[in-house]
Every structure is written in C-alpha cells, then in structure tokens.
Design a protein around this motif. Structure first.
Motif, PDB file in Angstrom:
ATOM      1  N   LYS A  70     -19.048   5.688  -7.443  1.00  0.00           N
ATOM      2  CA  LYS A  70     -19.130   4.524  -8.657  1.00  0.00           C
ATOM      3  C   LYS A  70     -18.373   4.973  -9.828  1.00  0.00           C
ATOM      4  O   LYS A  70     -17.985   4.262 -10.694  1.00  0.00           O
ATOM      5  CB  LYS A  70     -20.686   4.252  -8.954  1.00  0.00           C
ATOM      6  N   LEU A  71     -18.180   6.425  -9.892  1.00  0.00           N
ATOM      7  CA  LEU A  71     -17.526   6.818 -11.085  1.00  0.00           C
ATOM      8  C   LEU A  71     -16.109   6.750 -11.176  1.00  0.00           C
ATOM      9  O   LEU A  71     -15.411   7.184 -12.008  1.00  0.00           O
ATOM     10  CB  LEU A  71     -18.205   8.412 -11.609  1.00  0.00           C
ATOM     11  N   SER A  72     -15.873   6.691  -9.898  1.00  0.00           N
ATOM     12  CA  SER A  72     -14.340   6.534  -9.583  1.00  0.00           C
ATOM     13  C   SER A  72     -13.537   5.176 -10.089  1.00  0.00           C
ATOM     14  O   SER A  72     -12.247   5.221 -10.111  1.00  0.00           O
ATOM     15  CB  SER A  72     -13.754   6.902  -8.241  1.00  0.00           C
ATOM     16  N   ALA A  73     -14.186   4.084 -10.070  1.00  0.00           N
ATOM     17  CA  ALA A  73     -13.746   2.782 -10.407  1.00  0.00           C
ATOM     18  C   ALA A  73     -12.537   2.358  -9.317  1.00  0.00           C
ATOM     19  O   ALA A  73     -11.632   1.985  -9.752  1.00  0.00           O
ATOM     20  CB  ALA A  73     -13.008   2.730 -11.928  1.00  0.00           C
ATOM     21  N   VAL A  74     -12.909   2.668  -8.098  1.00  0.00           N
ATOM     22  CA  VAL A  74     -12.199   2.348  -6.965  1.00  0.00           C
ATOM     23  C   VAL A  74     -13.177   1.749  -5.845  1.00  0.00           C
ATOM     24  O   VAL A  74     -14.249   2.054  -5.977  1.00  0.00           O
ATOM     25  CB  VAL A  74     -11.155   3.394  -6.317  1.00  0.00           C
ATOM     26  N   SER A  75     -12.561   0.775  -5.122  1.00  0.00           N
ATOM     27  CA  SER A  75     -13.231   0.094  -4.142  1.00  0.00           C
ATOM     28  C   SER A  75     -13.426   1.147  -2.870  1.00  0.00           C
ATOM     29  O   SER A  75     -12.694   2.022  -2.809  1.00  0.00           O
ATOM     30  CB  SER A  75     -12.642  -1.069  -3.508  1.00  0.00           C
ATOM     31  N   VAL A  76     -14.484   0.972  -2.225  1.00  0.00           N
ATOM     32  CA  VAL A  76     -14.826   1.826  -0.888  1.00  0.00           C
ATOM     33  C   VAL A  76     -13.361   1.912  -0.104  1.00  0.00           C
ATOM     34  O   VAL A  76     -13.185   2.591   0.478  1.00  0.00           O
ATOM     35  CB  VAL A  76     -16.018   1.285  -0.215  1.00  0.00           C
ATOM     36  N   GLN A  77     -12.888   0.345   0.063  1.00  0.00           N
ATOM     37  CA  GLN A  77     -11.613   0.425   1.187  1.00  0.00           C
ATOM     38  C   GLN A  77     -10.501   1.148   0.463  1.00  0.00           C
ATOM     39  O   GLN A  77      -9.815   1.762   1.176  1.00  0.00           O
ATOM     40  CB  GLN A  77     -11.155  -1.257   0.910  1.00  0.00           C
ATOM     41  N   ALA A  78     -10.472   1.016  -0.936  1.00  0.00           N
ATOM     42  CA  ALA A  78      -9.135   1.843  -1.631  1.00  0.00           C
ATOM     43  C   ALA A  78      -9.447   3.540  -1.338  1.00  0.00           C
ATOM     44  O   ALA A  78      -8.481   4.041  -0.874  1.00  0.00           O
ATOM     45  CB  ALA A  78      -9.144   1.404  -3.065  1.00  0.00           C
ATOM     46  N   PHE A  79     -10.681   3.725  -1.373  1.00  0.00           N
ATOM     47  CA  PHE A  79     -11.199   5.163  -1.333  1.00  0.00           C
ATOM     48  C   PHE A  79     -10.929   5.549   0.106  1.00  0.00           C
ATOM     49  O   PHE A  79     -10.303   6.600   0.439  1.00  0.00           O
ATOM     50  CB  PHE A  79     -12.662   5.534  -1.732  1.00  0.00           C
ATOM     51  N   ASN A  80     -11.310   4.886   0.998  1.00  0.00           N
ATOM     52  CA  ASN A  80     -11.146   5.124   2.422  1.00  0.00           C
ATOM     53  C   ASN A  80      -9.583   5.294   3.114  1.00  0.00           C
ATOM     54  O   ASN A  80      -9.138   5.982   3.834  1.00  0.00           O
ATOM     55  CB  ASN A  80     -11.777   4.212   3.403  1.00  0.00           C
ATOM     56  N   ALA A  81      -8.789   4.219   2.467  1.00  0.00           N
ATOM     57  CA  ALA A  81      -7.366   4.126   2.566  1.00  0.00           C
ATOM     58  C   ALA A  81      -6.772   5.469   2.229  1.00  0.00           C
ATOM     59  O   ALA A  81      -5.795   6.046   2.775  1.00  0.00           O
ATOM     60  CB  ALA A  81      -6.710   2.987   2.054  1.00  0.00           C
ATOM     61  N   TYR A  82      -7.005   6.132   0.913  1.00  0.00           N
ATOM     62  CA  TYR A  82      -6.498   6.986   0.214  1.00  0.00           C
ATOM     63  C   TYR A  82      -6.884   8.398   0.987  1.00  0.00           C
ATOM     64  O   TYR A  82      -5.878   9.223   1.263  1.00  0.00           O
ATOM     65  CB  TYR A  82      -7.008   7.255  -1.177  1.00  0.00           C
ATOM     66  N   PHE A  83      -7.923   8.495   1.670  1.00  0.00           N
ATOM     67  CA  PHE A  83      -8.482   9.846   2.146  1.00  0.00           C
ATOM     68  C   PHE A  83      -8.408   9.541   3.553  1.00  0.00           C
ATOM     69  O   PHE A  83      -8.952  10.343   4.409  1.00  0.00           O
ATOM     70  CB  PHE A  83      -9.746  10.102   1.528  1.00  0.00           C
ATOM     71  N   ASP A  84      -7.665   8.747   4.341  1.00  0.00           N
ATOM     72  CA  ASP A  84      -7.726   8.603   5.381  1.00  0.00           C
ATOM     73  C   ASP A  84      -7.133   9.873   6.373  1.00  0.00           C
ATOM     74  O   ASP A  84      -5.931   9.960   5.977  1.00  0.00           O
ATOM     75  CB  ASP A  84      -6.810   7.084   6.062  1.00  0.00           C
ATOM     76  N   GLY A  85      -7.863  10.326   7.155  1.00  0.00           N
ATOM     77  CA  GLY A  85      -7.289  11.340   7.740  1.00  0.00           C
ATOM     78  C   GLY A  85      -7.562  12.702   6.922  1.00  0.00           C
ATOM     79  O   GLY A  85      -7.066  13.746   7.613  1.00  0.00           O
ATOM     80  N   ALA A  86      -7.847  12.809   5.749  1.00  0.00           N
ATOM     81  CA  ALA A  86      -8.207  13.938   5.099  1.00  0.00           C
ATOM     82  C   ALA A  86      -9.345  14.693   5.463  1.00  0.00           C
ATOM     83  O   ALA A  86     -10.505  13.973   5.455  1.00  0.00           O
ATOM     84  CB  ALA A  86      -7.936  13.865   3.590  1.00  0.00           C
ATOM     85  N   GLY A  87      -9.445  15.855   5.422  1.00  0.00           N
ATOM     86  CA  GLY A  87     -10.613  16.582   5.785  1.00  0.00           C
ATOM     87  C   GLY A  87     -11.452  17.027   4.521  1.00  0.00           C
ATOM     88  O   GLY A  87     -12.630  17.309   4.444  1.00  0.00           O
ATOM     89  N   LYS A  88     -10.890  16.772   3.167  1.00  0.00           N
ATOM     90  CA  LYS A  88     -11.645  17.201   2.205  1.00  0.00           C
ATOM     91  C   LYS A  88     -11.139  16.076   1.118  1.00  0.00           C
ATOM     92  O   LYS A  88     -10.205  15.469   0.999  1.00  0.00           O
ATOM     93  CB  LYS A  88     -11.372  18.599   1.570  1.00  0.00           C
ATOM     94  N   ALA A  89     -11.960  16.008   0.219  1.00  0.00           N
ATOM     95  CA  ALA A  89     -11.697  15.141  -1.005  1.00  0.00           C
ATOM     96  C   ALA A  89     -11.950  15.942  -2.081  1.00  0.00           C
ATOM     97  O   ALA A  89     -12.941  16.786  -2.228  1.00  0.00           O
ATOM     98  CB  ALA A  89     -12.393  13.821  -1.072  1.00  0.00           C
TER      99      ALA A  89
END
Length: 146
Positions: A70-89
């Motif tokens: 909620k603090l990042s001002a991005v949608s869950v879809q955008a978040f998931n697309a950005y971190f797709d395949g990433a082990g950490k955020a």
C-alpha cells in the motif's frame, strides 16, 4: 548519498506523498538516515528532490508486498510483474521529501559532473556531487511533474 533513477509517475507519487516506499530488486549499501536524490527518468530527465531513508526492508516478494504494498503506490499486478522470478524484494522507506525549487536537468548534471550518465537503478555520489546537491534550494512536498 544515493542517486535513484525512478519513472516520472512514481516520482510524482513520491513528492505528492502517495508513495513512501520505493521498490527495488537489489539492496543498495546505505543505512537509515542516508540521503537519496530522486531523479525522474525519461522523458523528464531531471533530479527533482532529496529524501531521507527511514528504513530498508529485504525479503521474499510476498512479504515485502504484505508490508509495503500500500505504501508503494503500485498495483499488485505491477508488483508481481516487476518481481516475477525474483527471490527477494527490497522496500526503501522514504521520508522528509524536499523538492528542488528548480529541478536539475540532465544537461546541467553532465556539465557539472564530467561524464555523468544517469543509472538504470541507482549509483552513489562522490563528495563533490553531494556538495552540489545539498546546496540546492528546496521546498517540502508539492512538486508538479505534469
């Protein structure tokens, strides 16, 4: 001092106070209390503000989304697309946003900092670069990036 390249729509959300967490795939080597320069990428190409790092969270993407989504001002879809395949955020919590009264254009940065190229993600500023940035006149919040 960290120099963060951020898409203009996210910069706008930061200076308007709607976004207090910047998301990254790699953790920068900075500590809470450090200053961060906020640079708006294409098509703006200008440094617009400085902020203070309040905290840095590192964890699995699902944990970072739960804590920072909620603090990042991005949608869950955008978040998931950005971190797709990433082990950490990484969630960089920002506070004390001070907007430059006059943004610093890429042209001016290149004139003052020989060979300067804006980073894809982030870079660290040397003492001369930090002095130039900290001498800029700022105002708190309210930058218009339209």
């Amino acid at each position: 001092m960290l120099f963060l390249s951020i898409h203009p729509e996210h910069v706008k959300a930061i200076v308007e106070g709607r976004k207090t967490v910047e998301l990254r795939k790699r953790k920068p080597s900075i500590d809470p209390g450090s200053a961060v320069v906020i640079y708006a990428t294409m098509p703006k190409c200008e440094a617009v503000a400085v902020a203070t790092v309040e905290a840095i969270e590192v964890g699995e993407p699902t944990i970072i989304w739960r804590n920072c989504g909620k603090l990042s001002a991005v949608s869950v879809q955008a978040f998931n697309a950005y971190f797709d395949g990433a082990g950490k955020a990484v969630g960089i919590h920002l506070s004390s946003i001070a907007v430059f009264k006059e943004p610093v254009s890429l042209g001016e940065l290149r004139q003052r900092w020989d060979g300067f190229q804006p980073p894809q993600q982030y870079r660290y500023l040397d003492a001369k670069q930090q002095k130039f940035i900290t001498a800029r006149e700022t105002t708190v919040g309210g930058c218009s990036l339209s």
